[in-house]
Scaffold this motif. Structure first.
Motif, PDB file in Angstrom:
ATOM      1  N   SER A  16       0.805  -1.225   0.000  1.00  0.00           N
ATOM      2  CA  SER A  16       0.000   0.000   0.000  1.00  0.00           C
ATOM      3  C   SER A  16       0.840   1.277   0.000  1.00  0.00           C
ATOM      4  O   SER A  16       0.405   2.279  -0.544  1.00  0.00           O
ATOM      5  CB  SER A  16      -0.966   0.015   1.190  1.00  0.00           C
ATOM      6  OG  SER A  16      -0.251   0.002   2.410  1.00  0.00           O
ATOM      7  N   THR A  17       2.026   1.243   0.598  1.00  0.00           N
ATOM      8  CA  THR A  17       2.858   2.443   0.700  1.00  0.00           C
ATOM      9  C   THR A  17       3.579   2.719  -0.611  1.00  0.00           C
ATOM     10  O   THR A  17       4.146   1.807  -1.210  1.00  0.00           O
ATOM     11  CB  THR A  17       3.895   2.263   1.830  1.00  0.00           C
ATOM     12  OG1 THR A  17       3.190   2.010   3.050  1.00  0.00           O
ATOM     13  CG2 THR A  17       4.771   3.487   1.991  1.00  0.00           C
ATOM     14  N   VAL A  18       3.547   3.984  -1.064  1.00  0.00           N
ATOM     15  CA  VAL A  18       4.270   4.373  -2.277  1.00  0.00           C
ATOM     16  C   VAL A  18       5.368   5.399  -1.992  1.00  0.00           C
ATOM     17  O   VAL A  18       6.209   5.644  -2.844  1.00  0.00           O
ATOM     18  CB  VAL A  18       3.334   4.904  -3.392  1.00  0.00           C
ATOM     19  CG1 VAL A  18       2.370   3.824  -3.849  1.00  0.00           C
ATOM     20  CG2 VAL A  18       2.605   6.152  -2.954  1.00  0.00           C
ATOM     21  N   THR A  19       5.362   6.018  -0.790  1.00  0.00           N
ATOM     22  CA  THR A  19       6.399   6.990  -0.452  1.00  0.00           C
ATOM     23  C   THR A  19       7.291   6.445   0.654  1.00  0.00           C
ATOM     24  O   THR A  19       6.815   5.803   1.592  1.00  0.00           O
ATOM     25  CB  THR A  19       5.803   8.348  -0.015  1.00  0.00           C
ATOM     26  OG1 THR A  19       4.986   8.151   1.127  1.00  0.00           O
ATOM     27  CG2 THR A  19       5.003   8.983  -1.130  1.00  0.00           C
ATOM     28  N   PHE A  20       8.582   6.721   0.526  1.00  0.00           N
ATOM     29  CA  PHE A  20       9.576   6.244   1.473  1.00  0.00           C
ATOM     30  C   PHE A  20      10.501   7.413   1.800  1.00  0.00           C
ATOM     31  O   PHE A  20      10.871   8.182   0.911  1.00  0.00           O
ATOM     32  CB  PHE A  20      10.360   5.074   0.870  1.00  0.00           C
ATOM     33  CG  PHE A  20       9.474   3.935   0.463  1.00  0.00           C
ATOM     34  CD1 PHE A  20       9.149   2.937   1.359  1.00  0.00           C
ATOM     35  CD2 PHE A  20       8.929   3.895  -0.807  1.00  0.00           C
ATOM     36  CE1 PHE A  20       8.299   1.898   0.988  1.00  0.00           C
ATOM     37  CE2 PHE A  20       8.075   2.852  -1.194  1.00  0.00           C
ATOM     38  CZ  PHE A  20       7.769   1.859  -0.288  1.00  0.00           C
ATOM     39  N   THR A  21      10.869   7.549   3.071  1.00  0.00           N
ATOM     40  CA  THR A  21      11.682   8.674   3.503  1.00  0.00           C
ATOM     41  C   THR A  21      13.153   8.293   3.538  1.00  0.00           C
ATOM     42  O   THR A  21      13.550   7.373   4.256  1.00  0.00           O
ATOM     43  CB  THR A  21      11.226   9.170   4.895  1.00  0.00           C
ATOM     44  OG1 THR A  21       9.847   9.531   4.814  1.00  0.00           O
ATOM     45  CG2 THR A  21      12.039  10.375   5.335  1.00  0.00           C
ATOM     46  N   LEU A  22      13.950   9.017   2.759  1.00  0.00           N
ATOM     47  CA  LEU A  22      15.395   8.819   2.738  1.00  0.00           C
ATOM     48  C   LEU A  22      16.011   9.509   3.948  1.00  0.00           C
ATOM     49  O   LEU A  22      15.432  10.444   4.494  1.00  0.00           O
ATOM     50  CB  LEU A  22      15.976   9.407   1.448  1.00  0.00           C
ATOM     51  CG  LEU A  22      15.404   8.867   0.142  1.00  0.00           C
ATOM     52  CD1 LEU A  22      15.938   9.660  -1.042  1.00  0.00           C
ATOM     53  CD2 LEU A  22      15.743   7.397  -0.014  1.00  0.00           C
ATOM     54  N   SER A  23      17.190   9.070   4.348  1.00  0.00           N
ATOM     55  CA  SER A  23      17.846   9.687   5.503  1.00  0.00           C
ATOM     56  C   SER A  23      18.551  10.989   5.137  1.00  0.00           C
ATOM     57  O   SER A  23      18.925  11.754   6.009  1.00  0.00           O
ATOM     58  CB  SER A  23      18.825   8.707   6.150  1.00  0.00           C
ATOM     59  OG  SER A  23      19.753   8.228   5.206  1.00  0.00           O
ATOM     60  N   ASN A  24      18.720  11.258   3.846  1.00  0.00           N
ATOM     61  CA  ASN A  24      19.399  12.471   3.388  1.00  0.00           C
ATOM     62  C   ASN A  24      18.726  13.003   2.135  1.00  0.00           C
ATOM     63  O   ASN A  24      18.086  12.250   1.403  1.00  0.00           O
ATOM     64  CB  ASN A  24      20.857  12.164   3.020  1.00  0.00           C
ATOM     65  CG  ASN A  24      21.643  11.606   4.171  1.00  0.00           C
ATOM     66  OD1 ASN A  24      22.161  12.340   4.994  1.00  0.00           O
ATOM     67  ND2 ASN A  24      21.728  10.291   4.256  1.00  0.00           N
ATOM     68  N   ASN A  25      18.915  14.298   1.889  1.00  0.00           N
ATOM     69  CA  ASN A  25      18.512  14.857   0.605  1.00  0.00           C
ATOM     70  C   ASN A  25      19.451  14.334  -0.467  1.00  0.00           C
ATOM     71  O   ASN A  25      20.632  14.090  -0.200  1.00  0.00           O
ATOM     72  CB  ASN A  25      18.568  16.382   0.630  1.00  0.00           C
ATOM     73  CG  ASN A  25      17.418  16.985   1.408  1.00  0.00           C
ATOM     74  OD1 ASN A  25      16.276  16.589   1.256  1.00  0.00           O
ATOM     75  ND2 ASN A  25      17.717  17.941   2.275  1.00  0.00           N
ATOM     76  N   VAL A  26      18.933  14.168  -1.668  1.00  0.00           N
ATOM     77  CA  VAL A  26      19.726  13.682  -2.793  1.00  0.00           C
ATOM     78  C   VAL A  26      20.348  14.878  -3.501  1.00  0.00           C
ATOM     79  O   VAL A  26      19.666  15.874  -3.774  1.00  0.00           O
ATOM     80  CB  VAL A  26      18.842  12.860  -3.758  1.00  0.00           C
ATOM     81  CG1 VAL A  26      19.644  12.378  -4.954  1.00  0.00           C
ATOM     82  CG2 VAL A  26      18.208  11.679  -3.023  1.00  0.00           C
ATOM     83  N   ALA A  27      21.654  14.794  -3.779  1.00  0.00           N
ATOM     84  CA  ALA A  27      22.367  15.884  -4.454  1.00  0.00           C
ATOM     85  C   ALA A  27      21.783  16.120  -5.848  1.00  0.00           C
ATOM     86  O   ALA A  27      21.031  15.295  -6.381  1.00  0.00           O
ATOM     87  CB  ALA A  27      23.854  15.550  -4.541  1.00  0.00           C
ATOM     88  N   GLY A  28      22.157  17.247  -6.430  1.00  0.00           N
ATOM     89  CA  GLY A  28      21.721  17.561  -7.788  1.00  0.00           C
ATOM     90  C   GLY A  28      20.221  17.756  -7.895  1.00  0.00           C
ATOM     91  O   GLY A  28      19.608  17.350  -8.880  1.00  0.00           O
ATOM     92  N   ASN A  29      19.624  18.362  -6.862  1.00  0.00           N
ATOM     93  CA  ASN A  29      18.167  18.562  -6.832  1.00  0.00           C
ATOM     94  C   ASN A  29      17.398  17.268  -7.040  1.00  0.00           C
ATOM     95  O   ASN A  29      16.386  17.225  -7.739  1.00  0.00           O
ATOM     96  CB  ASN A  29      17.741  19.613  -7.868  1.00  0.00           C
ATOM     97  CG  ASN A  29      18.245  20.990  -7.505  1.00  0.00           C
ATOM     98  OD1 ASN A  29      18.266  21.363  -6.339  1.00  0.00           O
ATOM     99  ND2 ASN A  29      18.667  21.743  -8.498  1.00  0.00           N
ATOM    100  N   GLY A  30      17.912  16.188  -6.445  1.00  0.00           N
ATOM    101  CA  GLY A  30      17.222  14.897  -6.533  1.00  0.00           C
ATOM    102  C   GLY A  30      17.627  14.056  -7.712  1.00  0.00           C
ATOM    103  O   GLY A  30      17.092  12.965  -7.906  1.00  0.00           O
ATOM    104  N   ASN A  31      18.578  14.522  -8.514  1.00  0.00           N
ATOM    105  CA  ASN A  31      18.968  13.789  -9.716  1.00  0.00           C
ATOM    106  C   ASN A  31      20.195  12.903  -9.544  1.00  0.00           C
ATOM    107  O   ASN A  31      20.522  12.139 -10.450  1.00  0.00           O
ATOM    108  CB  ASN A  31      19.215  14.772 -10.871  1.00  0.00           C
ATOM    109  CG  ASN A  31      17.922  15.411 -11.334  1.00  0.00           C
ATOM    110  OD1 ASN A  31      16.957  14.722 -11.631  1.00  0.00           O
ATOM    111  ND2 ASN A  31      17.896  16.728 -11.360  1.00  0.00           N
ATOM    112  N   ALA A  32      20.885  13.000  -8.400  1.00  0.00           N
ATOM    113  CA  ALA A  32      22.126  12.243  -8.203  1.00  0.00           C
ATOM    114  C   ALA A  32      21.854  10.838  -7.661  1.00  0.00           C
ATOM    115  O   ALA A  32      22.418  10.408  -6.667  1.00  0.00           O
ATOM    116  CB  ALA A  32      23.080  13.009  -7.296  1.00  0.00           C
TER     117      ALA A  32
END
Length: 76
Positions: A16-32
């Motif tokens: 049922s879950t589609v969102t998952f929380t990462l422990s860090n922000n992803v570099a490159g505005n989420g593209n790295a």
């Protein structure tokens, strides 16, 4: 320090879950993202998943007892 560190995380699908929380922000505005796999199959940014801040959103509902793995470069 810390910028450029490679982070690997694994999440479990529950049907049922589609969102998952990462422990860090992803570099490159989420593209790295180095790789995202669902049950061992490569997933593509924008097609099967998106990143916004620390939120990984799958564009489908991962089944119960499945594995999502993501490897990314964290932002500073």
């Amino acid at each position: 320090g810390g910028m450029g560190n490679v982070i690997h995380q694994q999440f479990n699908g529950d049907g049922s879950t589609v969102t998952f929380t990462l422990s860090n922000n992803v570099a490159g505005n989420g593209n790295a993202v180095i790789g995202c796999r669902y049950e061992g199959q490569m997933q593509y940014l924008g097609d099967q998943f998106t990143i916004s801040g620390k939120t990984l959103t799958m564009t489908f509902t991962p089944g119960n007892n499945t594995k999502i793995e993501i490897t990314y470069i964290r932002s500073g």
